[in-house]
Design an enzyme around this catalytic site. Structure first.
Site, PDB file in Angstrom:
ATOM      1  N   THR A 162     -35.077 -24.752  24.313  1.00  0.00           N
ATOM      2  CA  THR A 162     -36.398 -25.362  24.167  1.00  0.00           C
ATOM      3  C   THR A 162     -36.388 -26.031  22.807  1.00  0.00           C
ATOM      4  O   THR A 162     -35.550 -25.710  21.978  1.00  0.00           O
ATOM      5  CB  THR A 162     -37.491 -24.256  24.203  1.00  0.00           C
ATOM      6  OG1 THR A 162     -37.682 -23.822  25.535  1.00  0.00           O
ATOM      7  CG2 THR A 162     -38.822 -24.710  23.677  1.00  0.00           C
ATOM      8  N   ARG A 206     -41.362 -22.855  39.022  1.00  0.00           N
ATOM      9  CA  ARG A 206     -41.473 -21.923  37.897  1.00  0.00           C
ATOM     10  C   ARG A 206     -41.922 -22.628  36.613  1.00  0.00           C
ATOM     11  O   ARG A 206     -41.382 -23.655  36.230  1.00  0.00           O
ATOM     12  CB  ARG A 206     -40.115 -21.260  37.676  1.00  0.00           C
ATOM     13  CG  ARG A 206     -40.071 -20.242  36.537  1.00  0.00           C
ATOM     14  CD  ARG A 206     -39.559 -20.835  35.262  1.00  0.00           C
ATOM     15  NE  ARG A 206     -39.386 -19.826  34.221  1.00  0.00           N
ATOM     16  CZ  ARG A 206     -39.181 -20.121  32.943  1.00  0.00           C
ATOM     17  NH1 ARG A 206     -39.111 -21.369  32.547  1.00  0.00           N
ATOM     18  NH2 ARG A 206     -39.029 -19.157  32.057  1.00  0.00           N
ATOM     19  N   GLY A 242     -42.650 -21.903  32.437  1.00  0.00           N
ATOM     20  CA  GLY A 242     -42.357 -20.924  31.392  1.00  0.00           C
ATOM     21  C   GLY A 242     -43.540 -20.731  30.464  1.00  0.00           C
ATOM     22  O   GLY A 242     -44.686 -21.077  30.788  1.00  0.00           O
ATOM     23  N   ASP A 243     -43.247 -20.192  29.305  1.00  0.00           N
ATOM     24  CA  ASP A 243     -44.294 -19.931  28.305  1.00  0.00           C
ATOM     25  C   ASP A 243     -44.710 -21.180  27.539  1.00  0.00           C
ATOM     26  O   ASP A 243     -45.815 -21.248  27.001  1.00  0.00           O
ATOM     27  CB  ASP A 243     -43.791 -18.887  27.303  1.00  0.00           C
ATOM     28  CG  ASP A 243     -42.511 -19.346  26.606  1.00  0.00           C
ATOM     29  OD1 ASP A 243     -41.592 -19.848  27.309  1.00  0.00           O
ATOM     30  OD2 ASP A 243     -42.412 -19.235  25.377  1.00  0.00           O
ATOM     31  N   THR A 294     -39.465 -19.841  21.506  1.00  0.00           N
ATOM     32  CA  THR A 294     -38.340 -20.145  22.394  1.00  0.00           C
ATOM     33  C   THR A 294     -37.719 -18.840  22.866  1.00  0.00           C
ATOM     34  O   THR A 294     -37.604 -17.896  22.092  1.00  0.00           O
ATOM     35  CB  THR A 294     -37.269 -20.999  21.709  1.00  0.00           C
ATOM     36  OG1 THR A 294     -36.102 -21.016  22.559  1.00  0.00           O
ATOM     37  CG2 THR A 294     -36.856 -20.464  20.342  1.00  0.00           C
ATOM     38  N   GLY A 295     -37.354 -18.806  24.126  1.00  0.00           N
ATOM     39  CA  GLY A 295     -36.732 -17.590  24.643  1.00  0.00           C
ATOM     40  C   GLY A 295     -37.065 -17.404  26.105  1.00  0.00           C
ATOM     41  O   GLY A 295     -37.559 -18.326  26.756  1.00  0.00           O
ATOM     42  N   GLY A 351     -39.012 -17.072  28.873  1.00  0.00           N
ATOM     43  CA  GLY A 351     -40.438 -17.384  28.962  1.00  0.00           C
ATOM     44  C   GLY A 351     -41.303 -16.323  29.613  1.00  0.00           C
ATOM     45  O   GLY A 351     -42.442 -16.091  29.188  1.00  0.00           O
TER      46      GLY A 351
HETATM   47  N1  ASP Z   1     -39.121 -20.515  26.768  1.00  0.00           N
HETATM   48  C1  ASP Z   1     -38.461 -21.448  27.638  1.00  0.00           C
HETATM   49  C2  ASP Z   1     -38.827 -21.147  29.054  1.00  0.00           C
HETATM   50  O1  ASP Z   1     -38.853 -19.996  29.431  1.00  0.00           O
HETATM   51  C3  ASP Z   1     -36.981 -21.426  27.510  1.00  0.00           C
HETATM   52  C4  ASP Z   1     -36.467 -21.307  26.102  1.00  0.00           C
HETATM   53  O2  ASP Z   1     -37.185 -21.333  25.144  1.00  0.00           O
HETATM   54  O3  ASP Z   1     -35.262 -21.189  25.919  1.00  0.00           O
HETATM   55  O4  ASP Z   1     -39.056 -22.062  29.803  1.00  0.00           O
END
Ligand code: ASP
Length: 312
Positions: A179, A207, A209-210, A230-231, A233
């Site tokens: 992200t 889907r 994400g966050d 980021t991570g 989600g």
């Molecule tokens: N947070 C993002 C998602 O879940 C992915 C990411 O940040 O790596 O869509």
């Protein structure tokens, strides 16, 4: 009025593992981060707003195919790109977000359009794409978003039973996320946050994400800080991660760093939520914390700070 201004960015916590990183690739990633920092910094230097600076940095990362947002977004299970983005102004608490959009060159620009030129906060799918046409945003053909690396990652994930069962082994999990985001403080003392993503490789069934969920992946409030996450989600949504950092600051009086440390290194860890968060508060305090192996990141302010990094 604050005399400090600052831009802080991330290019995702889904970094290439250290042992797989080459010198050449590392240089390219660091250059991409530097370009994005400078894009935001030059807005601030000219007296521009935090919201414009955060947007400029994110657009630079969206245009760089190394990062999972805009050009170079990951592939969904159907082999297409569906992108999410959000932006929030800490001064007004105005927010705009888009989810599951296709062929939009800069989803963050569309999120800003939603914030500034619609009565809504979150638009999704076809409706969001229609709004992009109405606002005359840049549309690109599907090939524009293609990157060989993301395609290969998708093929691997698509064919991997691990993924189908959602029991990801470490290697594929690392590569499936990514992200980009930016938080900024302008010379008027206002903060803003912007986040944009292609989401997770091989994601299915619309889907989201966050990232486009205000309070989960993106949040800004002049009373506390601007936050971009980021991570993984799903866990960031369940943790309401960005807003939790803000709440810990507002209601418990914690510093940005203390609040973020609790969310990243305790609450998210307990949920098995791998990833990281960046933030800046109206005093110019900066934090960039992650519980993953690395997080592409960087920060610059007018007090001499200027740095980029990938690993711990
Ligand atoms: N947070 C993002 C998602 O879940 C992915 C990411 O940040 O790596 O869509």
């Amino acid at each position: 009025m604050s005399s400090t201004f600052a831009i802080v960015i991330h290019g995702g916590a889904g970094t290439i593992s250290k042992k797989e990183m080459t010198d050449e690739l590392e240089k390219a990633f660091l250059q991409g981060l530097t370009d994005a920092i400078n894009a935001g910094y030059s807005v601030l230097e000219k007296g521009g707003t935090a919201i414009r600076a955060a947007q400029a940095s994110v657009m630079s990362l969206e245009d760089n195919e190394l990062f999972n947002a805009g050009k170079g977004s990951v592939f969904t299970r159907k082999g297409i790109h569906e992108m999410d983005a959000a932006i929030m102004d800490g001064k007004t608490l105005g927010a705009g977000a888009v989810a599951g959009v296709r062929n939009i060159r800069n989803p963050i620009e569309l999120a800003a359009e939603v914030m500034l030129n619609s009565d809504h906060v979150l638009l999704s799918g076809e409706g969001a794409n229609e709004f992009a046409l109405y606002r005359k945003l840049k549309i690109e053909p599907t090939e524009y978003f293609f990157s060989k690396t993301r395609y290969d990652q998708w093929k691997e994930a698509r064919d991997s039973e691990d993924y189908v069962l959602d029991h990801n082994h470490e290697k594929s999990k690392e590569k499936r996320i990514g992200t980009v985001g930016a938080v900024a403080l302008d010379s008027e003392g206002n903060v803003a946050a912007a986040t944009s993503t292609g989401g997770m490789t091989n994601k299915n069934f619309g889907r989201l994400g966050d990232t486009p969920v205000i309070g989960s992946g993106t949040y800004a409030n002049n009373r506390t800080a601007a936050i971009s996450c980021t991570g993984h989600g799903e866990m960031f949504i369940r943790a309401v991660a960005a807003y939790d950092v803000s709440c810990l600051m507002e209601y418990k009086g914690l510093s940005l760093h203390e609040a973020m440390d609790i969310v990243v290194n305790d609450k998210l860890v307990k949920l098995k939520g791998e990833g990281g968060i960046i933030g800046v508060d109206p005093k110019g305090n900066i934090a960039m914390l992650f519980n993953s192996e690395g997080m592409y990141r960087g920060a610059r302010n007018n007090m001499g700070l200027n740095e980029t990094a990938i690993y711990k």
